[in-house]
Design an enzyme around this catalytic site. Structure first.
Site, mmCIF file in Angstrom:
data_model
loop_
_atom_site.group_PDB
_atom_site.id
_atom_site.type_symbol
_atom_site.label_atom_id
_atom_site.label_comp_id
_atom_site.label_asym_id
_atom_site.label_seq_id
_atom_site.Cartn_x
_atom_site.Cartn_y
_atom_site.Cartn_z
ATOM 1 N N GLN A 117 0.848 -1.194 0.000
ATOM 2 C CA GLN A 117 0.000 0.000 0.000
ATOM 3 C C GLN A 117 0.884 1.245 0.000
ATOM 4 O O GLN A 117 1.310 1.724 1.048
ATOM 5 C CB GLN A 117 -0.936 -0.001 1.211
ATOM 6 C CG GLN A 117 -1.937 1.120 1.153
ATOM 7 C CD GLN A 117 -2.955 1.056 2.262
ATOM 8 O OE1 GLN A 117 -3.092 0.064 2.962
ATOM 9 N NE2 GLN A 117 -3.679 2.137 2.415
ATOM 10 N N PHE A 118 1.142 1.784 -1.197
ATOM 11 C CA PHE A 118 2.048 2.919 -1.324
ATOM 12 C C PHE A 118 1.525 4.154 -0.595
ATOM 13 O O PHE A 118 2.305 5.014 -0.186
ATOM 14 C CB PHE A 118 2.353 3.233 -2.789
ATOM 15 C CG PHE A 118 1.260 3.982 -3.501
ATOM 16 C CD1 PHE A 118 1.290 5.363 -3.573
ATOM 17 C CD2 PHE A 118 0.218 3.300 -4.109
ATOM 18 C CE1 PHE A 118 0.298 6.064 -4.235
ATOM 19 C CE2 PHE A 118 -0.785 3.985 -4.773
ATOM 20 C CZ PHE A 118 -0.753 5.378 -4.840
ATOM 21 N N THR A 119 0.213 4.261 -0.377
ATOM 22 C CA THR A 119 -0.336 5.445 0.280
ATOM 23 C C THR A 119 0.095 5.557 1.737
ATOM 24 O O THR A 119 -0.028 6.623 2.333
ATOM 25 C CB THR A 119 -1.883 5.472 0.184
ATOM 26 O OG1 THR A 119 -2.412 4.299 0.801
ATOM 27 C CG2 THR A 119 -2.339 5.563 -1.268
#
Length: 151
Positions: A78-80
């Site tokens: 999850q890059f966020t």
């Protein structure tokens, strides 16, 4: 590297309406990877995740690990999680590793987590638009940031 660890009763991950992976009682681990991350961060987090005593013992005290209860684990990239909200209202993802760096690190994270856990884990689909249904148990949610833990 940042992780959000949630104790769950179950979790199901779908892509385009198709069930891709699921787990029963255990941990949902969301993984954020930065440009500076490497195997030492992976090793540290995987040892920590599998040893965290966040499951109840017979007396109702959080004194057991996911390994102690033979629980399941799902890991989702999850890059966020690497978002910076310091300036303005639109998050910046400049600290998130590019896919050519983060994809192999995510796979390495999953392989290391399986090795530490001693069994296969469920995984997300890197880069896909995923839908996750889960029942947070407790709720118990722990965050670990290797940059903060280094200090």
């Amino acid at each position: 590297m940042r992780v959000v660890i949630q104790r769950v009763r179950y979790a199901r991950l779908s892509v385009d309406g198709v069930l891709v992976s699921q787990i029963g009682h255990g941990l949902m681990v969301l993984v954020g990877i930065s440009e500076q991350d490497a195997q030492p961060e992976i090793d540290y987090l995987c040892r920590k995740i599998t040893a965290l005593r966040i499951f109840d013992d017979a007396d109702g005290v959080m004194n057991r690990s996911v390994m102690d209860i033979d629980g399941d684990v799902m890991a989702v990239s999850q890059f966020t999680l690497m978002a910076s909200t310091k300036k303005g209202n639109r998050p910046s993802y400049i600290c998130a590793a590019r896919p050519e760096i983060s994809a192999p690190l995510y796979q390495g994270f999953c392989m290391t987590l399986e090795r530490c856990l001693g069994k296969p884990i469920a995984q997300g689909v890197f880069g896909a638009d995923m839908q996750i249904e889960m029942l947070n148990d407790g709720p118990v949610t722990i965050t670990i940031d290797t940059e903060i833990d280094k200090k």
